[in-house]
Design an enzyme around this catalytic site. Structure first.
Site, PDB file in Angstrom:
ATOM      1  N   GLY A 721      37.766  32.779  36.582  1.00  0.00           N
ATOM      2  CA  GLY A 721      37.352  32.487  37.960  1.00  0.00           C
ATOM      3  C   GLY A 721      35.855  32.563  38.146  1.00  0.00           C
ATOM      4  O   GLY A 721      35.203  33.479  37.668  1.00  0.00           O
ATOM      5  N   GLU A 724      32.412  33.871  43.082  1.00  0.00           N
ATOM      6  CA  GLU A 724      31.429  34.820  43.603  1.00  0.00           C
ATOM      7  C   GLU A 724      30.377  35.242  42.584  1.00  0.00           C
ATOM      8  O   GLU A 724      29.281  35.619  42.984  1.00  0.00           O
ATOM      9  CB  GLU A 724      32.140  36.068  44.144  1.00  0.00           C
ATOM     10  CG  GLU A 724      33.584  35.838  44.298  1.00  0.00           C
ATOM     11  CD  GLU A 724      34.174  36.286  45.631  1.00  0.00           C
ATOM     12  OE1 GLU A 724      35.375  36.230  45.726  1.00  0.00           O
ATOM     13  OE2 GLU A 724      33.463  36.671  46.551  1.00  0.00           O
TER      14      GLU A 724
HETATM   15 MO1  MOS Z   1      35.374  35.136  49.143  1.00  0.00          MO
HETATM   16  S1  MOS Z   1      34.377  36.676  50.112  1.00  0.00           S
HETATM   17  O1  MOS Z   1      36.536  35.902  48.199  1.00  0.00           O
HETATM   18  O2  MOS Z   1      36.040  34.205  50.332  1.00  0.00           O
END
Ligand code: MOS
Length: 776
Positions: A721, A724
């Site tokens: 993933g 972030e």
């Molecule tokens: Mo993000 S803060 O996991 O939408």
């Protein structure tokens, strides 16, 4: 239930052809978006839609003494004004308002009663035949509030810090101390101790939060909402109003950016449903840009770091304490400090995390919640320590590198951070760096180089996917996933096309509808590991069906073959590497006399296997800044980010995620902060003129490197993933580069011109000045 709209499902253009996992495909929703065919929540209009406009309190705390709505009601076209005394019945208990990501406490309920909890709280909804009438009438609503004392100042209230109630999915409190960090700190020859501060940030996606409720004659509600999870919203709406789940459908086929603000349903959703139930018609409620500042935000956070080392750079002590704001109603928690006990090898670690209740709305997740602040403080402190040691900042990190998490005594499932450091440093040219700060000036600008590490969790949740393969070779796959701008449509279609060996344009992946097979909110960078694994899982079930059918064909080449013995290539099933055995998938269905085969698959994380490992993604960020001390400006002219996030499934969308994260990291470092006027208890700069986000002119070279891992512990795809991780460490790298440029340590974000120009080392003007203690 009849659908009001047939939602557009983007498909790859004809000629895209066969694809593999990892290919850099352009987004298949791109065309629909730039041509306006992709509709956002506010754009699903029917003839009978009424328009709701929200009236917000400007008082932070108190009780509504009177609400004057007569003038608003007299405006032609106004249908009604909903208030706490005039609205449909809503359930009272907190438990009915607990969305799937709600923290411990009592969720905010719009128009519940006369209590005012924060400045910006919705107190009325004006509904009219036209948006213009509603907006004008809303300006005529007068609210009288008996004020109560309020408190919105975190820094003045640090002493009120308390331990959070740790009842939020995904939150883990700091682990117990290990070793004796304070004694080790005192005894160590080289140490740094400093405080860090990060202001409030508000979400500013392009699309404002909006809800359109379309009411069918039988009362069924089809709701288009800007959300990261359609099923989460359906859950809340049906619970809050006591409606059967079969009476409510929530859809989010297109979302114009969401970075946490859509994890929790926002008040526009409940208000729009309220008005629809009350007026028995369709209703749309769109928040204004200013109203985007009237719900959750990234919490203001104060941190203190103590790092100590031997003269050779061996870390001897890590102390990291954070105090963040929350509301008085909920304990919004983030993992802020835990990474500091994980990222480097150290025997003596003490971590602390506390909350201070303020009269604001509860904070809410924003891209890399917690890490964006916590890893920032750690990585700036590591930089400070490197100067105290007269050691290269990268060398200090390598010196304390670890493949093992001491807190939980577990190995990492995969961790190619060392390769990230190496590749990014080389691409950046780090070896050319002069160690001395303030050693390079070009024209009017000081040039500085800085670096930082990033870490984020590699999460996997559970999800179900369904798939239908039609006789003409077209594949439809579905799951109630979301595409919040991340590329979900593209990635999921790519996973399915690659698995089945079908041309990309023959695959439709449907998402964004609460009636589809269960899927989590799109958050925590987990959609590929979760929904992607479910998609691959359901494709595998189709493969098994196809193999069985092929084995029944006359003169079959597949007698006794198992799935491992065959492959799905170019629209055919064949024995591995044996082109002569190939039989087309359409041929298999035709021979079986079937117009379709279908299946469903429930992907459950392999918890027993996963819990034996720490699962995380990593990054190494290097950046160059140019600082003009007279103007106070900082330009980030070059960033190289190397990311280890497992197998990269769709190279272009993944790269875009990291580029977006770097842009936001620069924005966090230099621009973004919402200022409250504590006398009024109110955020003041609630617009794009005064709340600055990085614009094109602020962004220069960004170079992304993926160091691939193949992590089958996190997901069957090997992926971990990449949402972030792109932002984590960026602001720290910028801060560290600013120090290298001018020799001044700025420990708060954003690094605005006033701080760059300030003669002394200061932060958060007007609040307690922070002593500096770097040095050995
Ligand atoms: Mo993000 S803060 O996991 O939408």
């Amino acid at each position: 239930m009849a659908d009001f709209f047939e939602d557009l499902v983007p498909v790859a253009p004809e000629g895209t052809g066969y694809v593999a996992k990892g290919d850099a495909l352009p987004r298949i929703d791109g065309h629909a978006k730039v041509t306006g065919q992709a509709r956002y929540a506010a754009e699903y209009l029917t003839d009978d839609v009424a328009y709701g406009v929200v009236v917000n309190s400007v008082t932070p705390r108190g009780r509504i003494a009177a609400l004057h709505v007569e003038a608003a009601l007299a405006v032609p076209g106004v249908l009604d004004v909903l208030t706490h005394t005039h609205r449909p019945r809503m359930r009272k208990l907190d438990l009915f308002y607990k969305d799937m990501t709600a923290p411990a406490g009592s969720p905010f309920k719009p128009l519940k009663d006369d209590e005012i909890h924060y400045s910006g709280q919705p107190v009325a909804l004006v509904v009219a035949e036209t948006f213009e009438a509603a907006r004008y009438a809303a300006s005529l609503v007068k609210v009288e509030i008996d004020p109560l004392p309020h408190e919105t100042n975190l820094l003045a209230n640090l002493a009120r810090g308390h331990k959070p109630t740790p009842l939020k999915a995904g939150y883990s409190p700091p682990p117990k101390p290990r070793g004796d960090a304070d004694a080790a700190f005192d005894a160590a020859p080289v140490k740094v101790e400093a405080e860090y501060y990060a202001g409030v940030e508000h979400h500013n996606p392009m699309e404002m939060h909006a809800t359109t409720v379309l009411r069918a004659p039988d009362g069924h509600l089809t709701i288009y909402d800007k959300t990261q999870g359609s099923q989460n919203c359906r859950w809340l709406v049906s619970h809050a109003f006591g409606l059967s789940k079969s009476k409510v459908t929530v859809k989010n086929p297109f979302v114009g950016g969401a970075f946490g603000s859509g994890l929790r349903p926002q008040y526009n959703l409940l208000l729009a449903v309220m008005a629809s139930l009350h007026l028995k018609r369709s209703v749309r409620v769109v928040l204004t840009r200013q109203q985007m500042f009237t719900f959750g935000h990234r919490p203001e956070t104060w941190q203190k770091m103590k790092l100590a080392a031997e003269r050779d750079g061996t870390l001897k002590a890590v102390v990291h304490e954070a105090i963040a704001e929350t509301s008085r109603r909920e304990d919004y928690c983030e993992v802020v400090v835990n990474w500091s006990g994980q990222l480097y090898r150290c025997d003596n670690v003490r971590l602390g995390y506390q909350l201070v209740d303020l009269d604001h709305y509860s904070p809410i997740d924003m891209r890399a919640p917690g890490a964006a602040h916590g890893v920032h403080a750690l990585e700036v402190a590591m930089d400070e320590l490197s100067y105290a040691l007269a050691m290269d900042p990268l060398e200090l990190r390598l010196k304390n590198y670890t493949d093992h998490d001491a807190a939980k005594d577990l190995p990492y499932s995969t961790k190619e951070l060392k390769a990230c450091y190496r590749q990014a440093a080389e691409r950046f040219g780090w070896s050319q760096r002069k160690p001395q700060p303030r050693s390079r000036k070009e024209g009017s600008e000081w040039v500085g180089w800085g670096m930082a590490t990033g870490q984020w969790d590699a999460l996997q949740m559970f999800a179900r996917a369904g798939a239908v393969l039609h006789a003409d070779g077209r594949l439809e796959v579905e799951s109630a996933a979301s595409d919040i701008g991340t590329g979900t449509y593209t990635v999921m279609a790519q996973i399915a096309a690659a698995a089945m060996g079908l041309p990309m344009e023959h695959v439709r992946f449907r998402l964004g509808d609460s009636r589809l097979p269960v899927a989590p909110i799109e958050g925590g960078s987990s959609h590929v590991t979760t929904v992607g694994s479910a998609v691959e899982g359901v494709c595998e079930k189709l493969q098994k069906q196809l193999l069985k059918l092929a084995q029944k064909m006359p003169d079959t080449a597949f007698a006794g073959a198992r799935l491992a013995d065959v492959e799905f290539v170019q629209g055919t099933l064949r024995r591995r590497g044996d082109a002569a055995s190939a039989v087309s998938l359409t041929g298999i269905l035709a021979a079986a006399g079937k117009d379709r085969i279908e299946d469903k698959y429930l992907m459950l994380p392999h918890a027993l296997k996963q819990k034996k490992y720490i699962r995380a993604v990593h990054s190494a960020v290097f950046c160059e800044v140019r600082v003009d001390e007279e103007l106070g400006t900082v330009r980030v002219t070059r960033v190289v980010s190397a990311v280890a996030a497992g197998r990269i499934i769709s190279a272009k969308t993944a790269r875009s995620q990291v580029v977006g994260g770097v842009v936001w990291g620069i924005s966090q470092a230099l621009h973004e902060e919402t200022h409250a006027d504590h006398r009024l208890g109110r955020f003041m700069n609630h617009n794009y003129a005064e709340y600055h986000v990085a614009a094109n002119a602020d962004i220069h070279d960004i170079d992304v490197i993926f160091v691939e891992e193949d992590d089958r512990i996190v997901s069957r795809l090997g992926a971990k993933g990449v949402g972030e991780i792109g932002i984590v460490g960026v602001a720290a790298a910028v801060s560290n580069a600013v120090y290298h440029a001018v020799g001044r340590r700025i420990r708060s974000t954003p690094i605005t011109p006033d701080k760059v120009m300030a003669p002394a080392q200061e932060w958060a003007a007007g609040d307690s000045a922070i002593g500096i203690n770097a040095g050995g």
